[in-house]
Enzyme design. Structure first.
Site, short mmCIF file in Angstrom:
data_model
loop_
_atom_site.label_atom_id
_atom_site.label_comp_id
_atom_site.label_asym_id
_atom_site.label_seq_id
_atom_site.Cartn_x
_atom_site.Cartn_y
_atom_site.Cartn_z
N CYS A 400 0.83 -1.22 0.00
CA CYS A 400 0.00 0.00 0.00
C CYS A 400 0.86 1.26 0.00
O CYS A 400 0.46 2.28 -0.54
CB CYS A 400 -0.88 0.09 1.24
SG CYS A 400 -1.77 -1.38 1.64
N1 ARG Z 1 -3.52 -0.57 -1.02
C1 ARG Z 1 -4.01 -0.55 0.19
N2 ARG Z 1 -4.45 -1.66 0.74
N3 ARG Z 1 -4.10 0.61 0.83
C2 ARG Z 1 -4.54 0.76 2.16
C3 ARG Z 1 -5.09 2.13 2.39
C4 ARG Z 1 -5.50 2.40 3.81
C5 ARG Z 1 -6.19 3.70 4.00
N4 ARG Z 1 -6.37 4.04 5.37
C6 ARG Z 1 -7.56 3.68 3.32
O1 ARG Z 1 -8.49 3.26 3.94
O2 ARG Z 1 -7.70 4.08 2.20
#
Ligand code: ARG
Length: 410
Positions: A400
């Site tokens: 991420c």
């Molecule tokens: N590629 C990922 N899994 N990204 C996680 C993003 C987390 C972020 N807090 C959201 O909810 O957007």
């Protein structure tokens, strides 16, 4: 063009990583409060100095593997070097922050314009507090709407998850329409980087722009090979967006197949890459909770049919599907937390499935997921562990937190 000449070149999830884009968490993190964190998609408030140390450790781990690290915030500041571009950018950013015209709009534009470009970008990501500027004659919006909210422009605490606002596919990019308001302005910054930064301007096809009603996010977009993608149908990515990007890719690129995988719509598994990642030619991590008792999950193979329309075929046996589309005789699915009913959900919550692959069979993971890490090693994977106490509070791991821009072909 190949990886030597094109600014973007990503034909797999696993080819040796050459260039990656990160964002070092900044003061936007300190603008989280218990009242706002849920809306801003956080589960807790990270301690910024440690989060920055951890992030620097992550960046250095990548540099130590000869990976070029670019910073989103730096590219953004460079992209708006030109005065006219900067003006237009500010206008659009302030408008998307809720002020199309009026006294607050004017005050914000004036305030931000007085800063040098890097300070301006950092400030926009950090957020603008109501008490930072004096608005002599407030407009109706300020008086009637903004009373109890401490920000004129909201912070963007999720900016360090550079995976999501865009995704490199082949030599092009998708600039994503994000699901929640908390993240929508991040991809406006991407748009300026791609359209105006000298490294990218005029050289990168955009497979799908952010001008759409339906959404797609990079955490759901996995590049399995030079002609196959896997895309999650998730809380963040709609089937409509998948078909839409498919139509463009099938027509204008070498991509001819998308495996659309249906995952639960919830916060713990907001993107496909929180439950499923590719780590080698024939190895994947998978969170057992997305599979039924037979190890199956609903998925559809999307292709181009006659007359320019997309076709789709329903499947459930994901292992068989991966074997077929990747042309492999075996596929090794490695369960998060070794499939244990307590360990698997615990480690998945802190991104135990969210591996960043930097070469075939070589990954970067969070150190806290020691059961999953040990299992990866037992399966022959080379694991680089990075620190994770504070960064993990935002619900994202090494995949991420990174946007690969160039990988070697496999
Ligand atoms: N590629 C990922 N899994 N990204 C996680 C993003 C987390 C972020 N807090 C959201 O909810 O957007």
């Amino acid at each position: 063009m190949n990886e030597m000449t094109s600014p973007i070149h990503v034909t797999s999830e696993i080819g040796k990583l050459k260039t990656v884009m990160l964002h070092r968490p900044g003061r936007e993190i300190e603008n989280l409060t218990p009242d706002s964190m849920e809306r801003l998609l956080f589960d807790d408030i990270p301690y910024l100095p440690i989060a920055q140390e951890e992030h620097d450790f992550f960046a250095q781990t990548l540099r130590d593997q000869d990976i070029e690290v670019l910073y989103f915030e730096k590219l953004a500041a460079e992209a708006i070097a030109d005065d006219d571009v900067c003006k237009e950018f500010l206008q659009r950013m302030v408008a998307e922050s809720g002020y199309v015209a009026g006294a607050t709009h004017d005050a914000l534009v004036e305030y931000l314009s007085s800063m040098d470009r890097q300070t301006m970008i950092d400030k926009i990501i950090e957020g603008v507090r109501s008490n930072e500027i004096d608005i002599a004659r407030p407009d109706l919006q300020l008086v009637a709407e903004n009373q109890d909210w401490p920000f004129l422009m909201d912070p963007m605490p999720n900016a360090y998850f550079t995976r999501d606002p865009q995704a490199a596919i082949g030599e092009g990019i998708s600039i994503n329409r994000m699901t929640f308001p908390a993240r929508q302005r991040e991809s406006l910054i991407t748009e300026y980087i791609i359209n105006h930064h000298p490294r990218f301007a005029g050289q990168v096809p955009v497979w799908r722009s952010r001008n759409h009603e339906t959404h797609i996010e990079g955490g759901d977009e996995l590049v399995l090979s030079d002609h196959v993608l896997a895309i999650g149908i998730s809380e963040r990515t709609t089937a409509d967006a998948i078909e839409d990007i498919g139509r463009h890719l099938f027509k204008n690129s070498d991509y001819d197949t998308i495996v659309a995988i249906s995952i639960p719509h919830n916060h713990a598994m907001m993107h496909l890459d929180t439950v499923f990642t590719m780590i080698n030619h024939d190895q994947f991590t998978v969170h057992p909770a997305i599979l039924d008792e037979n190890g199956h999950v609903d998925n559809w193979i999307v292709r181009l049919g006659d007359n320019g329309k997309t076709t789709f075929e329903h499947h459930t046996d994901i292992k068989e599907v991966l074997k077929t589309v990747l042309n492999k005789s075996e596929i090794d699915l490695i369960p998060t937390g070794n499939g244990d009913p307590i360990v698997a959900p615990r480690e998945q919550w802190n991104d135990g499935s969210n591996t960043l692959t930097i070469a075939p069979g070589e990954v970067v993971t969070y150190n806290r997921n020691y059961v999953s890490n040990e299992l990866l090693r037992e399966h022959g994977i080379l694991v680089h562990e990075v620190r994770s106490s504070e960064l993990s509070r935002g619900r994202g791991g090494p995949r991420c937190m990174s946007c690969p821009l160039v990988r070697e072909d496999i």
